[in-house]
Write an enzyme that holds these catalytic residues in place. Structure first.
Site, mmCIF file in Angstrom:
data_model
loop_
_atom_site.group_PDB
_atom_site.id
_atom_site.type_symbol
_atom_site.label_atom_id
_atom_site.label_comp_id
_atom_site.label_asym_id
_atom_site.label_seq_id
_atom_site.Cartn_x
_atom_site.Cartn_y
_atom_site.Cartn_z
ATOM 1 C CG HIS A 228 -0.274 0.330 2.497
ATOM 2 N ND1 HIS A 228 0.465 -0.607 3.178
ATOM 3 C CD2 HIS A 228 -0.179 1.467 3.223
ATOM 4 C CE1 HIS A 228 0.963 -0.066 4.273
ATOM 5 N NE2 HIS A 228 0.594 1.197 4.329
HETATM 6 C C1 UD1 Z 1 -1.900 5.438 6.241
HETATM 7 C C2 UD1 Z 1 -0.558 5.865 6.815
HETATM 8 C C3 UD1 Z 1 0.457 4.751 6.625
HETATM 9 C C4 UD1 Z 1 -0.054 3.431 7.164
HETATM 10 C C5 UD1 Z 1 -1.405 3.142 6.527
HETATM 11 C C6 UD1 Z 1 -2.003 1.854 7.013
HETATM 12 C C7 UD1 Z 1 -0.056 8.282 6.677
HETATM 13 C C8 UD1 Z 1 0.784 9.290 6.010
HETATM 14 N N1 UD1 Z 1 -0.026 7.040 6.145
HETATM 15 O O1 UD1 Z 1 -1.720 5.263 4.837
HETATM 16 O O2 UD1 Z 1 1.644 5.093 7.323
HETATM 17 O O3 UD1 Z 1 0.867 2.420 6.854
HETATM 18 O O4 UD1 Z 1 -2.284 4.220 6.832
HETATM 19 O O5 UD1 Z 1 -3.205 1.583 6.361
HETATM 20 O O6 UD1 Z 1 -0.691 8.589 7.662
HETATM 21 N N2 UD1 Z 1 -9.202 4.844 2.477
HETATM 22 C C9 UD1 Z 1 -10.387 4.162 2.489
HETATM 23 N N3 UD1 Z 1 -10.926 3.837 3.706
HETATM 24 C C10 UD1 Z 1 -10.345 4.171 4.871
HETATM 25 C C11 UD1 Z 1 -9.141 4.884 4.845
HETATM 26 C C12 UD1 Z 1 -8.575 5.210 3.634
HETATM 27 O O7 UD1 Z 1 -10.941 3.845 1.455
HETATM 28 O O8 UD1 Z 1 -10.900 3.840 5.947
HETATM 29 C C13 UD1 Z 1 -8.582 5.167 1.159
HETATM 30 C C14 UD1 Z 1 -8.914 6.572 0.701
HETATM 31 O O9 UD1 Z 1 -9.051 6.546 -0.683
HETATM 32 C C15 UD1 Z 1 -7.675 7.352 1.058
HETATM 33 C C16 UD1 Z 1 -6.583 6.304 0.858
HETATM 34 O O10 UD1 Z 1 -7.182 5.067 1.268
HETATM 35 O O11 UD1 Z 1 -7.493 8.466 0.278
HETATM 36 C C17 UD1 Z 1 -5.350 6.556 1.668
HETATM 37 O O12 UD1 Z 1 -5.668 6.707 3.059
HETATM 38 P P1 UD1 Z 1 -4.683 7.525 4.041
HETATM 39 O O13 UD1 Z 1 -5.158 7.444 5.428
HETATM 40 O O14 UD1 Z 1 -4.415 8.878 3.457
HETATM 41 O O15 UD1 Z 1 -3.308 6.781 3.886
HETATM 42 P P2 UD1 Z 1 -2.970 5.225 3.870
HETATM 43 O O16 UD1 Z 1 -2.438 4.877 2.529
HETATM 44 O O17 UD1 Z 1 -4.072 4.390 4.432
#
Ligand code: UD1
Length: 396
Positions: A228
């Protein structure tokens, strides 16, 4: 403009609880044992749980609260997804009035996600001491958003709890006072040890994907894959090449792939579904903690870009191939079962074949990864609360 250095000294009198912050999936495993330790046994510590809402899907959030028996958050900021700047700013502007209303003794943050730095920054600017659990880890790769979050959070923390010895060296090099650093072990492993007996058998998890149950019966065993990181899934060429490499590897060992929402989105946007369409790769929804633990413990091999899985595989003794060029958790490679391989196809396939031929690194469990890190944190925090004019609080 006043350019004085931000002080983390506890200059404001405060009688409140410790605000413990979570936001994203890897935070939940870290906070569970801390809240449990703080709220139980002799000398309980008043703790209030704040959830920023960085992760919100049932699969990324609710399942973890239920399985890890984390109490319902006392305060929910419901920030949701956005760019880094908007998400961090959104958490900060929602957290500031909470700090004002609660007057906490301290704000405790875990790990390295955007919620970690956002809440630490709000607290430090209000002269509320910040406690950072999992301090001092460094990948030395500033392209990773987490590395920026780690470095900055540590700079403004008053108490820094570390998981492995090298973290102290990193912090000392960055000018952090040794008196504030406490090597306590790994709260992620507290959760693993607490939950191992309740892990969901791999057979039950695999039953949800037609055909994949037989992965358990083959001679080769199966590999668990997670991906991811932006560095792996954002660049179309890198992501395509990685998926093609995984597909080639799957000819030697079938692959179980719980797909992170960010990764699922990229597969769809880039039209890469066809690479994953083989009966040797089972794509699953994101799994709960107990399902993942059962799957990883039964795997012959794990391929990942996650930080937590590098540590968990070391403790359950399963070889881990890290699909990154570096790790902020070097003890997993020096002492554990982890091999840092990067993104190069030939290298990945060579290491997969080597692990299949030799069984891979056996490793040993690092010092203090014994399931009691949260108890040690509680002890230090209690001492600190009793003597909060202690030099531990004095910061840069
Ligand atoms: C975040 C953390 C990362 C961690 C990861 C675990 C930061 C910078 N990154 O990355 O260190 O390893 O979490 O999962 O804080 N989304 C959903 N549902 C959710 C949450 C997110 O669909 O419940 C999707 C959304 O499209 C979102 C994307 O995932 O834009 C990324 O989510 P985000 O929290 O920005 O970062 P992660 O890649 O999850």
């Amino acid at each position: 403009m006043d350019m004085k250095t931000v002080s983390t000294e506890n200059t404001l009198p405060s009688s409140g609880a410790i605000l413990c912050v979570v936001g994203a999936r890897p935070n939940f495993m870290k906070i569970a044992p801390i809240i449990r330790a703080f709220r139980s046994g002799p000398d309980p510590i008043p703790a209030r749980l704040v959830h920023t809402g960085q992760h919100y899907d049932v699969e990324m959030n609710d399942a973890f609260f239920t399985q890890l028996q984390i109490p319902k958050p006392d305060i929910e900021l419901e920030v949701g997804s956005a760019s880094h700047a908007l998400q961090t700013a959104g958490i900060m502007s929602r957290f500031e009035p909470v700090v004002d209303a609660e007057s906490p003794r301290a704000v405790l943050v875990v790990g390295d996600v955007n919620s970690t730095i956002a809440c630490a920054l709000v607290a430090a600017k209000k002269h509320i001491p910040v406690i950072h659990v999992e301090a001092g880890l460094r990948s030395f790769d500033r392209d990773m958003p987490e590395e920026i979050n780690r470095v900055l959070t540590d700079q403004i923390s008053s108490l820094l709890f570390t998981t492995e010895p090298v973290a102290r060296d990193n912090l000392l090099r960055e000018g952090i006072d040794d008196k504030r650093i406490h090597f306590v072990g790994n709260v992620m492993i507290d959760t693993l040890k607490h939950c191992l007996g309740q892990a969901v058998p791999a057979s039950r998890t695999l039953a949800e994907v037609p055909g994949s149950r037989r992965f358990l019966d083959g001679d080769s065993g199966f590999c668990v894959l997670t991906l991811h990181r932006p560095s792996n899934v954002d660049d179309p060429q890198v992501f395509r090449r990685l998926l093609e490499t995984i597909r080639t590897a799957s000819e030697s060992i079938p692959v179980v792939f719980p797909v992170h929402p960010r990764t699922r989105k990229r597969v769809q946007e880039l039209g890469l579904q066809n690479i994953l369409e083989t009966e040797r790769i089972a794509c699953l929804r994101p799994l709960g903690y107990l399902e993942m633990l059962g799957l990883v413990s039964a795997a012959r091999l794990v391929m990942t870009d996650s930080g937590g899985l590098q540590e968990e595989t070391t403790v359950v003794g399963v070889p881990c191939i890290t699909l990154r060029n570096n790790t902020e958790r070097p003890v997993t490679a020096d002492q554990g079962t982890n091999t840092i391989v990067g993104q190069d196809s030939a290298k990945i396939l060579a290491v997969v074949n080597e692990v299949l031929a030799s069984g891979g690194k056996r490793g040993r469990v690092p010092e203090l990864w014994d399931g009691r890190a949260a108890e040690r944190i509680k002890q230090v925090v209690n001492d600190w609360l009793r003597h909060n004019d202690s030099p531990l609080v004095a910061a840069g």
